[in-house]
Motif scaffolding. Structure first.
Motif, PDB file in Angstrom:
ATOM      1  N   GLY A 157      15.991  13.386  -9.348  1.00 10.42           N
ATOM      2  CA  GLY A 157      15.170  12.463 -10.133  1.00 10.42           C
ATOM      3  C   GLY A 157      13.993  13.137 -10.814  1.00 10.42           C
ATOM      4  O   GLY A 157      13.048  12.467 -11.234  1.00 10.42           O
ATOM      5  N   TRP A 158      14.040  14.444 -10.935  1.00 15.83           N
ATOM      6  CA  TRP A 158      12.950  15.181 -11.562  1.00 15.83           C
ATOM      7  C   TRP A 158      13.161  15.278 -13.069  1.00 15.83           C
ATOM      8  O   TRP A 158      14.299  15.391 -13.537  1.00 15.83           O
ATOM      9  CB  TRP A 158      12.849  16.590 -10.987  1.00 15.83           C
ATOM     10  N   PHE A 161       9.952  18.578 -12.810  1.00 17.48           N
ATOM     11  CA  PHE A 161       8.744  17.859 -12.403  1.00 17.48           C
ATOM     12  C   PHE A 161       9.101  16.628 -11.595  1.00 17.48           C
ATOM     13  O   PHE A 161       9.929  15.824 -12.006  1.00 17.48           O
ATOM     14  CB  PHE A 161       7.939  17.422 -13.639  1.00 17.48           C
ATOM     15  N   ASP A 162       8.432  16.468 -10.470  1.00 15.99           N
ATOM     16  CA  ASP A 162       8.637  15.328  -9.582  1.00 15.99           C
ATOM     17  C   ASP A 162       7.476  14.353  -9.776  1.00 15.99           C
ATOM     18  O   ASP A 162       6.314  14.742  -9.659  1.00 15.99           O
ATOM     19  CB  ASP A 162       8.694  15.825  -8.140  1.00 15.99           C
ATOM     20  N   GLY A 188       3.403   9.559  -7.979  1.00 11.43           N
ATOM     21  CA  GLY A 188       2.539   8.914  -8.963  1.00 11.43           C
ATOM     22  C   GLY A 188       1.908   9.884  -9.937  1.00 11.43           C
ATOM     23  O   GLY A 188       1.184   9.487 -10.831  1.00 11.43           O
ATOM     24  N   TRP A 189       2.148  11.165  -9.770  1.00 10.97           N
ATOM     25  CA  TRP A 189       1.685  12.190 -10.709  1.00 10.97           C
ATOM     26  C   TRP A 189       2.761  13.255 -10.800  1.00 10.97           C
ATOM     27  O   TRP A 189       3.599  13.387  -9.921  1.00 10.97           O
ATOM     28  CB  TRP A 189       0.337  12.778 -10.286  1.00 10.97           C
TER      29      TRP A 189
END
Length: 139
Positions: A30-31, A86-87, A91-92
């Motif tokens: 899910g990145w 990027f994960d 929330g970030w």
């Protein structure tokens, strides 16, 4: 000299099939996948140029590989290209994986610059041979 940054820096360059497998791993987690490039790979140069926008909604590694090949074609053999995952589950955006997928045929490397400070203090810095020439003419 061979620039070693990110994951897999201790391995030989990855093949396209190996890159595709890593991209699919990122997508399965899910990145978001991002492609960046530069002609100045100094370790402190963390802000490389982005190739298009990060791919948040890609579900298949073939889409990322298509963009990667377009970036390779546009920049030929004069730049470094890296892929990052990027994960955003916290929330970030956090970089979870980053590795070089393309490098110039000739890597000029770095030189160690030593300066003498107050007393007997020695100050060491690294400077890329590539920055002796203007951007766009480094390779």
């Amino acid at each position: 000299m061979r620039i070693t940054q990110g994951c897999f820096s201790f391995l030989p360059d990855l093949t396209d099939d190996q890159i595709r497998a890593q991209v699919q791993y990122c997508i399965d987690k899910g990145w978001a996948v991002n492609i960046e490039y530069t002609d100045d790979p100094h370790p402190r140069n963390t802000f490389w140029e982005m190739w298009d926008l990060p791919m948040f909604d890609v579900k298949d590694a073939a889409g990322v590989m298509l963009e990667l090949n377009a970036c390779r074609k546009a920049h030929a053999d004069r730049t470094y290209i890296r892929l990052s995952g990027f994960d955003s589950s916290h929330g970030w955006e956090s970089v979870r994986i980053s590795f070089i997928v393309n490098r110039p045929k000739e890597e000029p490397g770095f030189r160690l610059v030593r300066q003498e400070g107050p007393g007997r203090q020695q100050i060491y810095t690294t400077q890329a041979y590539a920055v002796d020439r203007p951007e766009g003419q480094r390779y």
